[in-house]
Design a protein around this motif. Structure first.
Motif, PDB file in Angstrom:
ATOM      1  N   ASP A  34       1.897 -11.350 -13.733  1.00 50.66           N
ATOM      2  CA  ASP A  34       1.282 -10.464 -14.715  1.00 50.66           C
ATOM      3  C   ASP A  34       1.848 -10.844 -16.091  1.00 50.66           C
ATOM      4  OD1 ASP A  34       0.423  -8.432 -16.348  1.00 50.66           O
ATOM      5  OD2 ASP A  34       0.926  -6.805 -14.964  1.00 50.66           O
ATOM      6  N   GLY A  35       1.114 -11.716 -16.802  1.00 48.40           N
ATOM      7  CA  GLY A  35       1.615 -12.236 -18.076  1.00 48.40           C
ATOM      8  C   GLY A  35       1.765 -11.171 -19.141  1.00 48.40           C
ATOM      9  N   ASN A  88       0.821  -1.214   0.000  1.00 50.17           N
ATOM     10  CA  ASN A  88       0.000   0.000   0.000  1.00 50.17           C
ATOM     11  C   ASN A  88       0.856   1.265   0.000  1.00 50.17           C
ATOM     12  OD1 ASN A  88      -2.458  -1.288  -0.136  1.00 50.17           O
ATOM     13  ND2 ASN A  88      -2.745  -1.350   2.081  1.00 50.17           N
ATOM     14  N   ASN A  89       2.001   1.229   0.683  1.00 48.27           N
ATOM     15  CA  ASN A  89       2.904   2.384   0.626  1.00 48.27           C
ATOM     16  C   ASN A  89       3.365   2.630  -0.811  1.00 48.27           C
ATOM     17  OD1 ASN A  89       2.816   2.864   3.388  1.00 48.27           O
ATOM     18  ND2 ASN A  89       4.671   1.676   3.817  1.00 48.27           N
ATOM     19  N   GLY A  90       3.701   1.541  -1.518  1.00 46.31           N
ATOM     20  CA  GLY A  90       4.109   1.687  -2.909  1.00 46.31           C
ATOM     21  C   GLY A  90       2.991   2.277  -3.757  1.00 46.31           C
ATOM     22  N   ARG A  91       1.784   1.826  -3.543  1.00 44.82           N
ATOM     23  CA  ARG A  91       0.642   2.375  -4.275  1.00 44.82           C
ATOM     24  C   ARG A  91       0.456   3.860  -3.963  1.00 44.82           C
ATOM     25  NH1 ARG A  91      -3.104  -2.822  -2.588  1.00 44.82           N
ATOM     26  NH2 ARG A  91      -2.809  -4.076  -4.475  1.00 44.82           N
ATOM     27  N   GLY A 137       1.699  -1.273 -11.933  1.00 41.49           N
ATOM     28  CA  GLY A 137       1.571  -2.713 -11.705  1.00 41.49           C
ATOM     29  C   GLY A 137       1.173  -3.044 -10.286  1.00 41.49           C
ATOM     30  N   LEU A 138       1.490  -2.175  -9.328  1.00 42.07           N
ATOM     31  CA  LEU A 138       1.171  -2.433  -7.928  1.00 42.07           C
ATOM     32  C   LEU A 138      -0.321  -2.325  -7.640  1.00 42.07           C
ATOM     33  CD1 LEU A 138       4.063  -0.458  -6.159  1.00 42.07           C
ATOM     34  CD2 LEU A 138       3.992  -2.895  -6.749  1.00 42.07           C
ATOM     35  N   MET A 139      -1.087  -1.746  -8.546  1.00 43.18           N
ATOM     36  CA  MET A 139      -2.518  -1.548  -8.305  1.00 43.18           C
ATOM     37  C   MET A 139      -3.317  -2.838  -8.483  1.00 43.18           C
ATOM     38  SD  MET A 139      -1.804   1.510  -7.639  1.00 43.18           S
ATOM     39  CE  MET A 139      -3.391   2.137  -7.127  1.00 43.18           C
ATOM     40  N   GLN A 140      -2.683  -3.916  -8.894  1.00 48.11           N
ATOM     41  CA  GLN A 140      -3.367  -5.197  -9.078  1.00 48.11           C
ATOM     42  C   GLN A 140      -3.522  -5.922  -7.734  1.00 48.11           C
ATOM     43  OE1 GLN A 140      -1.886  -7.036 -13.086  1.00 48.11           O
ATOM     44  NE2 GLN A 140      -0.169  -5.893 -12.238  1.00 48.11           N
ATOM     45  N   ASN A 141      -4.333  -6.996  -7.747  1.00 47.90           N
ATOM     46  CA  ASN A 141      -4.618  -7.752  -6.517  1.00 47.90           C
ATOM     47  C   ASN A 141      -3.485  -8.737  -6.238  1.00 47.90           C
ATOM     48  OD1 ASN A 141      -5.928  -8.680  -4.269  1.00 47.90           O
ATOM     49  ND2 ASN A 141      -7.494  -9.818  -5.380  1.00 47.90           N
ATOM     50  N   THR A 150      -8.440   4.080  -0.389  1.00 50.72           N
ATOM     51  CA  THR A 150      -8.481   2.615  -0.353  1.00 50.72           C
ATOM     52  C   THR A 150      -7.244   2.056   0.325  1.00 50.72           C
ATOM     53  OG1 THR A 150      -9.760   2.562  -2.395  1.00 50.72           O
ATOM     54  CG2 THR A 150      -8.611   0.536  -1.792  1.00 50.72           C
ATOM     55  N   TYR A 151      -6.141   2.771   0.224  1.00 53.03           N
ATOM     56  CA  TYR A 151      -4.862   2.263   0.717  1.00 53.03           C
ATOM     57  C   TYR A 151      -4.387   2.967   1.988  1.00 53.03           C
ATOM     58  CZ  TYR A 151      -5.272   0.853  -4.118  1.00 53.03           C
ATOM     59  OH  TYR A 151      -5.763   0.342  -5.301  1.00 53.03           O
TER      60      TYR A 151
END
Length: 799
Positions: free
Chosen positions: A393-394, A171-174, A209-213, A626-627
């Motif tokens: 993440d393909g 979450n910090n990265g996001r 990319g960090l916003m994914q689950n 959200t984060y």
């Protein structure tokens, strides 16, 4: 303290039960006292822990079965496909020892013997009860299942450990990606910080990319098991899976609550501070409230062992308590033993990642997971040199893996307590602490003085602390070889103290790290609000010698320190709105205690809630909430005392405070009506506790009344010493408490809500709940003579 005297006047005449139990070497006596505590007297070490396991299974069988299934990744076998991701996560992060005996002997020189004896005792009871399935606890009948046998690997599972900060790191990265490092530092309270721009939050990976689950599998195995009506039939349906997806916010809320409210208090005072002249110690761990309780009391007596206190029913030994020589307690100390790594993946081979300029191949395992109602599922588990791959993440050719220090040898939570149980001095206790790697904890000690031994008091922070030479561990980093751990900091080098000049030591998950601590990146940057610790220090430092009743009152303390800052700001304000002005009058006359008969307490808690919400909405952009779901109390208080608030737009501080009072009044009026005199804190609609059994939705109304407990009025909130969380129904806080005076171990007092047993038909299922709800205690007797005076049943286990 009338309730204590009433208990002490009760004596019992115990009946004796003789049982033949296969696996024992010699007879074992178990004296169960009138509060449901088993006092186990064995003639050898093996039989002592065999009997502990046997009795724990007798009292808490369904708890043990759920632990077994979570540890082995077999929950989907019981509950169907909606639990498949949990089982995948469990198996992905499972600790697989290369040498089981070596692993077990880390925790104690006789660790293999102890754990195997404990498991054998559990299995002896399970074997017995499975021969008469009609006697199984109601949960097994409701779910149409039976308990399975245990192995030592189940005991050392890490699935329920209080782990580290991987979600915060993501979450910090996001947040750095969304609002920037400077804004995050202004919003979050990272400390201690000794220079501008610290801590370093440079993001070396793609923020999009960090916003994914990314952590779905990690979260799945960490979440508590929840049951629904479909669990009585063929498992969950696709509709249930959709419901689970809709409950994503509930998942976030659970982890947020665990982060905010899973804490504890402990303190110890030297003899010169106590009325008895002997060191004294208190501890009240704060965890989730539940029926049955997480904690489980026991008294273990055998050659070389004499220890009483509580741990968890799934583990041998005692985590918090005392032996003949001293007492100890624990709270969480923030170590950081998890990191999220991001890899470039070979487009030609998804099982290869770039490391130091070349492609490195992942280790791949395949496991088969049984699933109720459908065919077993074969899953692929991948590992980089750093740890389990949790997300691929393909499209972007990226993979994400978690390096978790707790997957290494010797990291099973709380098992190092076995060494502590036999410590005879501060030096021996501190040596035992060096084996306590998970979770990070503040361990404190109060030694009993004797003719040959000083009554020392001491504190040792423990935990697995990776050394990061070139980054803080606060944001995800590339897994390309630039960001590597340089081993682990020896536990002896973590903060500690012995016999401080103040005469007392207090820990409450607050930051106790010295400003000049040289290994800053090995431990956490985010700590609990210091409100609880400051209130405890205030009481212990008032110049009065303390007694056990003083300690009990302090554990039940409802003084809200933040109110001492926020309420005086309202004193010069007035409002033309009559209800708002009436509320201000209540607050001006208030003593800052969140008691269960206080109107001002109800107004204040609603006011502070409104203030927190207002600051969050002003300071945090909508897409970032959200984060970052809450603002640290330190930031709230700093901003409140600053006339020009540090937000995205200028605003008048006094107008904001007054508006929050008005909003609080409107909120309470909707809940309770316009008569302010009826707004009493502790009412069922304001602050209360009801314990809901996990299977409550699966049973009849009559059974539901039998297994659910409460309601009861509660006071306090998340910032009081008696921490009861910020929700209307108390979901976290101290279910177990203990206070000890080393002068006389028979004066030890404790509690365990709602009771020692998990069987609703047992008198000890809910018997301690009314006492706990009134912040009461029972005596935890230690000498055989006093134990016999309050023995309810005597059981002799014979080989």
């Amino acid at each position: 303290m009338r309730f204590i005297l009433l208990f002490l006047l009760i004596t019992t005449t115990a009946c004796t039960q003789n049982l033949t139990v296969k696996g024992l070497q010699q007879p074992v006596e178990v004296l169960r006292d009138q509060w449901g505590v088993n006092h186990i007297y064995a003639k050898n070490e093996h039989d002592l822990f065999f009997a502990q396991g046997y009795m724990a299974a007798q009292d808490r069988l369904f708890q043990l079965e759920m632990w077994r299934r979570q540890a082995t990744g077999t929950v989907a076998e019981l509950l169907g496909p909606r639990e498949l991701k949990r089982d995948i996560g469990t198996r992905l992060f499972k600790f697989r020892p290369q040498n089981l005996n070596a692993e077990l002997n880390v925790y104690h020189p006789h660790g293999s013997l102890i754990v195997r004896a404990f498991v054998a005792g559990i299995n002896a009871y399970i074997t017995e009860i499975n021969q008469t399935p009609d006697k199984l606890p109601f949960e097994f009948k409701t779910l149409n299942t039976k308990p399975g046998l245990w192995t030592p690997e189940i005991v050392i599972s890490r699935h329920q450990g209080l782990l580290s900060n991987i979600r915060d790191e993501l979450n910090n990265g996001r947040l750095v990606h969304l609002i920037g490092a400077d804004s995050l530092r202004a919003l979050q309270w990272f400390h201690p910080v000794d220079k501008p721009g610290a801590p370093d939050l440079t993001l070396h990976v793609d923020g999009t990319g960090l916003m994914q689950n990314i952590l779905e599998l990690y979260e799945a195995f960490r979440l508590p098991i929840r049951f629904s009506a479909t669990d009585k039939s063929l498992g969950a349906t696709d509709e249930d899976e959709a419901r689970r997806m809709r409950e994503r916010d509930a998942v976030d809320d659970w982890f947020e609550a665990e982060k905010q409210f899973v804490g504890s208090n402990n303190w110890v005072i030297a003899g010169e501070k106590s009325a008895s002249g002997y060191p004294m110690l208190a501890n009240d761990p704060h965890r989730a409230q539940s029926a049955p309780s997480l904690r489980y009391w026991a008294h273990l007596n055998a050659p070389g062992w004499n220890v009483i206190g509580a741990g968890e029913p799934t583990l041998p030994g005692i985590s918090v308590g005392h032996n003949d020589y001293g007492a100890w307690g624990l709270t969480i100390f923030d170590t950081d033993n998890e990191d999220l790594y991001v890899y470039e993946i070979n487009p030609a081979n998804p099982n290869q990642y770039r490391y130091k300029g070349r492609w490195e191949t992942m280790r791949v395992l395949r496991e088969t997971i049984p699933v109720k109602g459908q065919a077993a599922q074969t899953v692929t588990l991948k590992y980089t040199r750093h740890g389990p791959v949790v997300f691929e993440d393909g499209k972007a050719h990226r993979a994400y893996a978690v390096r978790a220090g707790w997957r290494e040898q010797g990291c099973s939570p709380y098992l190092a307590s076995l060494r502590m149980n036999q410590a005879k001095s501060w030096a021996e206790f501190r040596q035992a602490c060096l084996y306590s790697r998970i979770p990070g904890e503040n361990m404190i000690w109060a030694g009993r003085p004797s003719a040959t031994r000083k009554g020392d008091i001491g504190w040792q922070a423990v935990g697995l602390a990776p050394i990061r030479k070139n980054w803080t561990g606060l944001v995800p980093v590339p897994g390309d070889g630039r960001f590597e751990w340089a081993g682990y900091l020896p536990i002896a080098q973590l903060p500690h103290s012995e016999n401080p000049q103040s005469g007392y030591i207090v820990t409450a998950n607050n930051n106790l790290t010295p400003p000049d601590f040289p290994h800053r990146n090995a431990i956490g940057w985010v700590w609990a609000s210091p409100s609880r610790a400051h209130r405890i220090e205030e009481v212990l430092g008032d110049g009065r010698r303390k007694t056990l009743p003083d300690f009990m009152r302090l554990q039940a303390d409802y003084v809200a320190l933040p109110a001492r800052t926020l309420v005086p700001l309202l004193e010069p304000l007035s409002s033309p709105d009559l209800p708002t002005e009436q509320a201000l009058t209540y607050l001006r006359k208030w003593n800052y205690e969140l008691g269960t008969s206080s109107v001002a307490a109800a107004i204040y808690v609603s006011y502070e809630t409104q203030l927190r919400r207002a600051f969050l909405n002003m300071a945090v952009p909508a897409d970032a909430r959200t984060y970052l779901k809450s603002i640290p109390t330190k930031r709230l208080l700093d901003w409140a005392v600053t006339p020009q608030l540090a937000t995205n737009r200028p605003i008048n501080r006094d107008s904001l405070l007054l508006a929050c009072v008005t909003n609080a009044v409107e909120d309470l009026t909707k809940q309770l009506g316009p008569d302010m005199e009826t707004w009493v804190y502790g009412q069922r609609t304001l602050k209360h506790i009801t314990l809901t059994h996990a299977l409550s939705d699966l049973v009849s109304d009559e059974q539901r009344r039998r297994i659910n407990i409460g309601p009861a009025a509660r006071g306090g909130y998340a910032e009081t010493v008696n921490a009861t969380g910020n929700s209307l129904n108390q979901e976290h806080g101290a279910t177990f408490r203990i206070v000890m005076d080393t002068q006389d171990w028979d004066r030890t007092m404790g509690i365990n809500s709602p009771g020692q047993s998990a069987d609703p038909d047992s008198p000890h299922y809910r018997d301690l709940f009314p006492l706990w709800a009134e912040n009461g205690y029972f005596p935890a007797f230690f000498t055989r003579k006093r134990v016999e005076q309050v023995t309810e049943t005597k059981m002799v286990l014979k080989p």
